[in-house]
Design an enzyme around this catalytic site. Structure first.
Site, PDB file in Angstrom:
ATOM      1  N   GLU A  34       0.881  -1.150   0.000  1.00 31.40           N
ATOM      2  CA  GLU A  34       0.000   0.000   0.000  1.00 31.40           C
ATOM      3  C   GLU A  34       0.923   1.204   0.000  1.00 31.40           C
ATOM      4  OE1 GLU A  34      -2.301  -0.616   3.581  1.00 31.40           O
ATOM      5  OE2 GLU A  34      -3.078   1.387   3.285  1.00 31.40           O
ATOM      6  N   ASP A  45      -3.675  10.270   9.810  1.00 28.20           N
ATOM      7  CA  ASP A  45      -2.349   9.717  10.022  1.00 28.20           C
ATOM      8  C   ASP A  45      -1.707  10.230  11.298  1.00 28.20           C
ATOM      9  OD1 ASP A  45      -1.966   7.997   7.743  1.00 28.20           O
ATOM     10  OD2 ASP A  45      -2.147   9.831   6.555  1.00 28.20           O
TER      11      ASP A  45
END
Ligand SMILES: Cc1ncc(COP(=O)(O)O)c(C=O)c1O
Lengths: 233, 413
Positions: A34, A45
């Protein structure tokens, strides 16, 4: 059936050369890579991945992606994204995933997945525990690659969660392939995800830290050991 | 009617996915990680749980019972007569809890889970003192210490609330204080604010390893409050009534959500009306966007209807309604038009409170008086339409420790 292993890294991290060596070595152990493309706003994130986005800014992502030999899934956020340009850039990958598609851009679900297909790419549909049952059901039909369940609100931040429970709940709703990731913090949690019914797991932050601090050979070794562990489950 | 044995979590039943909390984009550190450090472990786990039902531990159920749960669901017959309505007006009376408001419902589980973590003391901040009193009592009953940073202006004016906390054994510190670095940095700058008190509480929790307890806005707090609505469902069943309208006031959204979510989640018929203060016009002027839940910008960003974390509320007496935002799930339900909203000014609300005191005897908390005003309007509107409604509102607290505020509004007669 053997559980799958997906490894996350940001494209070009920590630098193009190390990235390339890491990818070459890791490819033989993983079912898919990924690869994150820095977004305008790194919504979900944690600090490690946020830092990686800053580190790779200005890199020729397209060139790096075209040299990745294993199954690659491109990942970015939709906020402020020129979708057409993005899909053009990642067209040498196999599939794409937008973690904020269902959460902040639900009304674009058909448009975005259609545009992805038009480029002969596949769709990974990202869901989080806060996605209601009805939407998991309807949206997972758009996943022709797999459904990705992000277990935590932010990558790399180990908030206490009950992994098995969260996976089990989604497992009964999703018919197709289900990969679980986003902050799995150790082997124990990987085992819990599989126990909950996941077809595979995705690991990011922990491998990136090794890559950043100790270089590509140790990071590749970490991936190999993860593969061994996942296979043993 | 028994005390329910599970809390209800609306997350899996929402119309859309709930946007998660996010870290501020321009920082190296993680505010979400900060939650890990300051909240009890089980509280975070429940905050991010997707389970529709969460078992209430027996010890917590016992405490709920001990403090008077289920609280009464009463019919306001004299009020109905006074306004000459054909509608029935019921209210859930959370003021019957010992500290005088619903806040205790959320303080007990958080104190309990903090103790489970092996923590000996908990910290929080309070404005007028409703939340601080609830935390003080909850901490005392589970056998741990509590420290409450109380906004200095309230500390000076609300002597009875402050003393109530101290009676329960809390250490109450006026904020800004000299106890924390943040407090010292703004010390001498006057009467303080909830934002400053909160920053001090979080800093102090980080420094001392104590756990920090949250009074509203977080989904898990709304879930603890679901005990209110679950009881109301049972109580209405017992008398064979089905509500046409449910009404509650909104500060951060915890009493409104706790009261209505069990109905909304089960697709009950009827309308849901969230009432805010006209002086803090978040429903009419707020934007739905990511914003800080706290003025000090320490906590993660959440997506909500907000007037902006830097919004400076006017000095209205309903301290609990001065908050700049609305809890994320409630914001979404309002956006999706599952819940309607309206605003009343303090004058109108206080008038409604007075009428309620004259007819039902109970002096509503000024916050709750907003719900009273809306209930009266709904009854009148039904009469205008020539129909009769079953109206149920949540009386989130009583106003007996706020009589000084009523005195200021009406003048000392
Ligand atoms: C009696 C009372 N009602 C309502 C509120 C508003 O908070 P929430 O919207 O979280 O219920 C408060 C907050 O302090 C309060 O004390």
């Amino acid at each position: 059936m053997m559980a799958e292993l997906v490894i996350y890294n940001t494209v070009g991290f920590p630098d193009p050369e190390t990235f390339f060596k890491f990818v070459q070595g890791a490819c033989s152990y993983v079912d898919a890579l990924e690869l994150g493309i820095p977004p305008k706003f790194a919504k979900y994130d944690g600090p490690t991945i946020r830092r990686s986005y800053v580190a790779v800014a200005g890199t020729d992502y397209m060139n790096l992606l075209s040299n990745v030999k294993c199954r690659a899934i491109a990942l970015t956020y939709l906020d402020g994204l020129d979708l057409e340009k993005f899909l053009e850039m990642v067209r040498c990958t196999k599939a794409v995933m937008f973690p904020d598609l269902l959460i902040d851009h639900m009304n674009r679900l058909e448009e975005v997945t259609e545009a992805v297909k038009k480029m002969s790419l596949k769709n990974v549909i990202f869901i989080s525990p806060s996605v209601p049952d009805t939407i998991i059901k309807s949206a997972s039909r758009f996943a022709d690659e797999f459904v990705y369940l992000g277990i935590r609100p932010a990558t790399g931040v180990p908030t206490p969660v009950n992994v098995t429970k969260l996976v089990k709940r989604v497992r009964v709703i999703v018919d197709g392939k289900l990969i679980v990731g986003f902050g799995l913090k150790d082997n124990e949690e990987i085992a819990q995800a599989i126990e909950g019914g996941a077809d595979g797991v995705a690991v990011g932050t922990s491998v990136m830290k090794v890559l950043e601090e100790r270089g590509e050979s140790e990071a590749i070794e970490a991936v190999r050991r993860l593969k061994e562990y996942v296979d043993s489950l | 009617m028994e005390v329910p044995s599970r809390w209800y979590n609306i997350i899996p039943d929402l119309p859309l996915p709930l946007p998660p909390p996010v870290d501020p984009p321009d920082r190296d550190s993680s505010s979400i990680e900060l939650l890990n450090q300051i909240l009890p472990v089980e509280v975070i786990r429940q905050q991010f749980s997707a389970d529709r039902w969460i078992d209430i531990p027996d010890e917590i159920k016992e405490l709920y019972k001990n403090f008077g749960r289920p609280t009464p669901l009463l019919r306001a017959r004299r009020l109905e007569e006074k306004i000459n309505t054909k509608s029935k007006i019921f209210f859930k009376y959370e003021g019957a809890l010992p500290t005088g408001s619903h806040k205790l419902n959320a303080a007990i589980p958080q104190a309990y889970y903090a103790k489970k973590d092996g923590i000996e003391s908990v910290i929080t901040e309070t404005g007028a003192g409703q939340w601080g009193a609830a935390v003080s009592l909850a901490a005392r009953t589970v056998g741990i210490k509590s420290t409450v940073f109380m906004v200095r202006s309230s500390y000076d004016q609300k002597q009875q609330r402050r003393y109530l906390m101290e009676m329960y054994g809390a250490r109450v510190i006026p904020s800004p204080s000299t106890t924390t670095a943040f407090g010292r940095s703004v010390h001498g700058s006057g009467s303080g604010s909830l934002g400053i008190a909160m920053s001090e509480a979080i800093e102090y929790a980080l420094k001392t390893g104590a756990k920090y307890l949250v009074g509203s806005v977080l989904e898990v707090v709304l879930m603890y409050q679901s005990i209110i609505g679950l009881e109301v469902i049972g109580q209405l069943n017992e008398i064979g009534e089905e509500p046409d309208v449910l009404i509650g006031c909104v500060g951060g959204g915890s009493n409104f959500a706790g009261f209505t979510y069990p109905f909304i989640g089960s697709n009950a018929k009827g309308r849901f009306i969230a009432v805010g203060p006209a002086e803090v016009p978040k429903f009419s002027s707020g934007k739905y966007r990511y914003d800080f839940p706290d003025t000090a910008e320490i906590l993660p960003l959440i997506k909500m209807i907000t007037l902006g974390a830097d919004f400076e509320p006017p000095p209205i007496y309903s301290g609990g309604l001065r908050y700049h935002g609305v809890a994320p799930t409630l914001s979404m339900l309002i956006q999706q038009e599952k819940v309607s909203s309206r605003e009343y000014g303090e004058k109108i609300s206080a008038e409604a409170a007075k009428m309620f005191a004259e007819t039902q005897g109970i002096v509503p908390a000024l916050e709750s008086s907003h719900a009273v005003a809306a209930a009266i309007d709904e009854a009148k509107a039904a009469d205008m339409r020539g129909t009769s409604s079953v109206i149920v509102f949540n009386m989130s607290g009583h106003g007996l420790l706020e009589l000084d505020n009523y005195m200021k509004i009406y003048g000392d007669r």
